[in-house]
Design a protein around this motif. Structure first.
Motif, PDB file in Angstrom:
ATOM      1  N   GLN A 108      -2.454  -6.551 -28.896  1.00  0.00           N
ATOM      2  CA  GLN A 108      -0.941  -6.307 -28.489  1.00  0.00           C
ATOM      3  C   GLN A 108      -0.872  -6.620 -26.912  1.00  0.00           C
ATOM      4  OE1 GLN A 108       1.371  -2.640 -29.153  1.00  0.00           O
ATOM      5  NE2 GLN A 108       2.804  -3.982 -30.597  1.00  0.00           N
ATOM      6  N   GLN A 109      -2.146  -5.820 -26.337  1.00  0.00           N
ATOM      7  CA  GLN A 109      -2.059  -5.967 -24.946  1.00  0.00           C
ATOM      8  C   GLN A 109      -2.496  -7.214 -24.378  1.00  0.00           C
ATOM      9  OE1 GLN A 109      -5.066  -2.793 -24.263  1.00  0.00           O
ATOM     10  NE2 GLN A 109      -3.479  -1.231 -24.337  1.00  0.00           N
ATOM     11  N   GLN A 110      -3.196  -8.135 -25.142  1.00  0.00           N
ATOM     12  CA  GLN A 110      -3.719  -9.295 -24.849  1.00  0.00           C
ATOM     13  C   GLN A 110      -2.646 -10.399 -25.202  1.00  0.00           C
ATOM     14  OE1 GLN A 110      -7.286  -9.705 -27.273  1.00  0.00           O
ATOM     15  NE2 GLN A 110      -8.359  -8.569 -25.612  1.00  0.00           N
ATOM     16  N   GLY A 111      -1.561  -9.947 -25.955  1.00  0.00           N
ATOM     17  CA  GLY A 111      -0.515 -10.766 -26.182  1.00  0.00           C
ATOM     18  C   GLY A 111      -0.611 -11.510 -27.350  1.00  0.00           C
ATOM     19  N   LYS A 112      -1.589 -11.190 -28.363  1.00  0.00           N
ATOM     20  CA  LYS A 112      -1.760 -12.016 -29.434  1.00  0.00           C
ATOM     21  C   LYS A 112      -0.971 -11.555 -30.713  1.00  0.00           C
ATOM     22  CE  LYS A 112      -6.468 -12.964 -27.693  1.00  0.00           C
ATOM     23  NZ  LYS A 112      -8.137 -12.615 -28.017  1.00  0.00           N
ATOM     24  N   ILE A 113      -0.505 -10.441 -30.557  1.00  0.00           N
ATOM     25  CA  ILE A 113       0.403  -9.870 -31.741  1.00  0.00           C
ATOM     26  C   ILE A 113       1.926  -9.481 -31.166  1.00  0.00           C
ATOM     27  CG2 ILE A 113      -1.446  -9.328 -33.540  1.00  0.00           C
ATOM     28  CD1 ILE A 113      -0.679  -6.404 -32.948  1.00  0.00           C
TER      29      ILE A 113
ATOM     30  N   LEU B 289       5.365  -4.425 -32.597  1.00  0.00           N
ATOM     31  CA  LEU B 289       4.643  -3.470 -33.667  1.00  0.00           C
ATOM     32  C   LEU B 289       3.966  -2.385 -33.006  1.00  0.00           C
ATOM     33  CD1 LEU B 289       2.682  -6.554 -35.107  1.00  0.00           C
ATOM     34  CD2 LEU B 289       4.826  -5.594 -36.149  1.00  0.00           C
ATOM     35  N   GLU B 290       4.006  -1.218 -33.941  1.00  0.00           N
ATOM     36  CA  GLU B 290       3.316  -0.069 -33.742  1.00  0.00           C
ATOM     37  C   GLU B 290       1.928  -0.079 -34.043  1.00  0.00           C
ATOM     38  OE1 GLU B 290       3.711   4.459 -35.086  1.00  0.00           O
ATOM     39  OE2 GLU B 290       5.636   3.160 -34.918  1.00  0.00           O
ATOM     40  N   PRO B 291       0.903  -0.117 -33.383  1.00  0.00           N
ATOM     41  CA  PRO B 291      -0.367  -0.417 -33.826  1.00  0.00           C
ATOM     42  C   PRO B 291      -1.022   0.497 -34.941  1.00  0.00           C
ATOM     43  CG  PRO B 291      -0.367  -0.369 -31.367  1.00  0.00           C
ATOM     44  CD  PRO B 291       1.072   0.115 -31.855  1.00  0.00           C
ATOM     45  N   ALA B 292      -0.507   1.817 -34.835  1.00  0.00           N
ATOM     46  CA  ALA B 292      -0.820   2.592 -35.771  1.00  0.00           C
ATOM     47  C   ALA B 292      -0.260   2.350 -37.145  1.00  0.00           C
ATOM     48  CB  ALA B 292      -0.670   4.177 -35.580  1.00  0.00           C
ATOM     49  N   PHE B 293       0.742   1.948 -37.306  1.00  0.00           N
ATOM     50  CA  PHE B 293       1.581   1.652 -38.484  1.00  0.00           C
ATOM     51  C   PHE B 293       1.064   0.320 -38.889  1.00  0.00           C
ATOM     52  CE2 PHE B 293       4.941  -0.999 -40.802  1.00  0.00           C
ATOM     53  CZ  PHE B 293       5.142  -0.186 -41.706  1.00  0.00           C
TER      54      PHE B 293
ATOM     55  N   CYS C 242      -4.201 -13.816 -44.762  1.00  0.00           N
ATOM     56  CA  CYS C 242      -3.198 -15.010 -44.272  1.00  0.00           C
ATOM     57  C   CYS C 242      -1.883 -14.388 -43.979  1.00  0.00           C
ATOM     58  CB  CYS C 242      -3.642 -16.091 -45.354  1.00  0.00           C
ATOM     59  SG  CYS C 242      -5.018 -16.879 -45.170  1.00  0.00           S
ATOM     60  N   PHE C 243      -1.565 -13.935 -45.048  1.00  0.00           N
ATOM     61  CA  PHE C 243      -0.040 -13.404 -44.998  1.00  0.00           C
ATOM     62  C   PHE C 243       0.226 -12.448 -44.057  1.00  0.00           C
ATOM     63  CE2 PHE C 243       3.158 -10.236 -46.275  1.00  0.00           C
ATOM     64  CZ  PHE C 243       4.399 -11.061 -46.330  1.00  0.00           C
ATOM     65  N   PHE C 244      -0.749 -11.434 -43.901  1.00  0.00           N
ATOM     66  CA  PHE C 244      -0.755 -10.370 -42.927  1.00  0.00           C
ATOM     67  C   PHE C 244      -0.591 -10.879 -41.448  1.00  0.00           C
ATOM     68  CE2 PHE C 244      -2.149  -6.783 -40.217  1.00  0.00           C
ATOM     69  CZ  PHE C 244      -1.433  -5.916 -40.477  1.00  0.00           C
ATOM     70  N   TRP C 245      -1.571 -11.857 -41.151  1.00  0.00           N
ATOM     71  CA  TRP C 245      -1.873 -12.386 -39.751  1.00  0.00           C
ATOM     72  C   TRP C 245      -0.687 -13.282 -39.633  1.00  0.00           C
ATOM     73  CZ3 TRP C 245      -3.518 -11.738 -35.252  1.00  0.00           C
ATOM     74  CH2 TRP C 245      -3.686 -12.780 -34.531  1.00  0.00           C
ATOM     75  N   GLU C 246      -0.052 -14.112 -40.412  1.00  0.00           N
ATOM     76  CA  GLU C 246       1.041 -14.768 -40.333  1.00  0.00           C
ATOM     77  C   GLU C 246       2.404 -14.062 -39.676  1.00  0.00           C
ATOM     78  OE1 GLU C 246       1.920 -18.089 -39.746  1.00  0.00           O
ATOM     79  OE2 GLU C 246      -0.149 -18.150 -39.806  1.00  0.00           O
ATOM     80  N   ASN C 247       2.418 -12.888 -40.287  1.00  0.00           N
ATOM     81  CA  ASN C 247       3.696 -11.981 -40.029  1.00  0.00           C
ATOM     82  C   ASN C 247       3.238 -11.082 -38.625  1.00  0.00           C
ATOM     83  OD1 ASN C 247       5.940 -12.256 -42.079  1.00  0.00           O
ATOM     84  ND2 ASN C 247       3.916 -12.533 -43.196  1.00  0.00           N
ATOM     85  N   ILE C 248       2.414 -10.844 -38.158  1.00  0.00           N
ATOM     86  CA  ILE C 248       1.863 -10.005 -36.861  1.00  0.00           C
ATOM     87  C   ILE C 248       1.713 -10.931 -35.739  1.00  0.00           C
ATOM     88  CG2 ILE C 248       1.445  -7.936 -38.497  1.00  0.00           C
ATOM     89  CD1 ILE C 248      -1.485  -8.560 -37.182  1.00  0.00           C
ATOM     90  N   ARG C 249       1.275 -12.140 -36.008  1.00  0.00           N
ATOM     91  CA  ARG C 249       0.728 -12.826 -34.618  1.00  0.00           C
ATOM     92  C   ARG C 249       1.904 -13.119 -33.676  1.00  0.00           C
ATOM     93  NH1 ARG C 249       0.407 -18.807 -34.834  1.00  0.00           N
ATOM     94  NH2 ARG C 249       1.328 -19.561 -36.885  1.00  0.00           N
ATOM     95  N   GLU C 250       1.626 -13.259 -32.713  1.00  0.00           N
ATOM     96  CA  GLU C 250       2.455 -13.956 -31.555  1.00  0.00           C
ATOM     97  C   GLU C 250       2.697 -15.333 -31.679  1.00  0.00           C
ATOM     98  OE1 GLU C 250       5.473 -13.685 -29.948  1.00  0.00           O
ATOM     99  OE2 GLU C 250       4.684 -11.599 -29.171  1.00  0.00           O
ATOM    100  N   LYS C 251       3.829 -15.978 -31.732  1.00  0.00           N
ATOM    101  CA  LYS C 251       3.981 -17.371 -32.163  1.00  0.00           C
ATOM    102  C   LYS C 251       4.409 -18.221 -30.740  1.00  0.00           C
ATOM    103  CE  LYS C 251       4.600 -16.685 -36.891  1.00  0.00           C
ATOM    104  NZ  LYS C 251       5.515 -16.502 -38.009  1.00  0.00           N
TER     105      LYS C 251
END
Length: 196
Positions: free
Chosen positions: A138-143, A147-151, A187-196
């Motif tokens: 998140q800090q790197q702007g990749k997600i 989003l809450e990291p713990a959740f 794949c599903f998880f990454w598609e839904n959290i990544r910063e596009k």
């Protein structure tokens, strides 16, 4: 030549898998090994000591280890690669018969205080490590920033646990189905959290 200590561990694992941790006595372990009941205490202080050693070698992956920390926390981390790496280890564990025996026993006996304490500790530590990983992304702007990291960490892990339980406890899936479901989840998880 297998040492007496190794024989004790091997026989204990088989007995724990067949009768459960609670249902296995030190006397039964000694008998299975072929030693006197009192002799087993020359090698282990008790059943919990045996279980602890089995847990240290065979329990679900330990993200506190140095190799995982290097992989998860590297600055140039490719997030999808790391998630796949993590998932592949989870899948590979299901091909180790001894790990499977221990995991099945622990899942069936998760209310036993000895088993519960170990499982809680491992889960807590692993979630903390995965939370740090998502916070770093998140800090790197990749997600996504909302989003809450713990959740996010709990959501990521919960599906993997679910698929393992379907495979291990309920025997609803083949190994190939476990593998496919795990990969689809990544794949599903990454598609839904990544910063596009």
């Amino acid at each position: 030549m297998i040492s007496t200590r190794e024989k004790i561990l091997n026989e204990s694992l088989d007995l724990f898998a067949a009768k459960g941790y609670h249902g296995t006595s030190m006397r039964e372990i000694a008998k299975a090994v072929g030693i006197k009941g009192s002799s087993i205490y020359n090698h282990f202080s008790g059943k919990e000591d045996i279980f602890s050693e089995l847990f240290n070698y065979l329990a679900p992956l330990n993200l506190e280890s140095e190799k995982f920390q290097e992989k998860f926390m590297a600055a140039d981390t490719d997030p999808l690669k790391v998630l796949n790496y993590f998932a592949n280890i989870v899948i590979e564990e299901m091909q180790d018969n001894n790990k499977v025996k221990l995991l099945k026993m622990m899942l069936r006996e998760n209310n036993n205080p000895v088993v519960k304490k170990r499982l809680q500790s491992r889960m807590k530590n692993n979630i903390e490590r995965i939370t740090k990983f998502f916070a770093q992304l998140q800090q790197q702007g990749k997600i996504k920033s909302n989003l809450e990291p713990a959740f996010t960490a709990n959501e990521f892990v919960s599906a993997l646990i679910y698929y393992r339980m379907r495979y291990l406890l309920f025997e609803l899936d083949s190994f190939e189905e476990l593998k496919e479901a795990t990969q689809k989840h990544i794949c599903f998880f990454w598609e839904n959290i990544r910063e596009k």
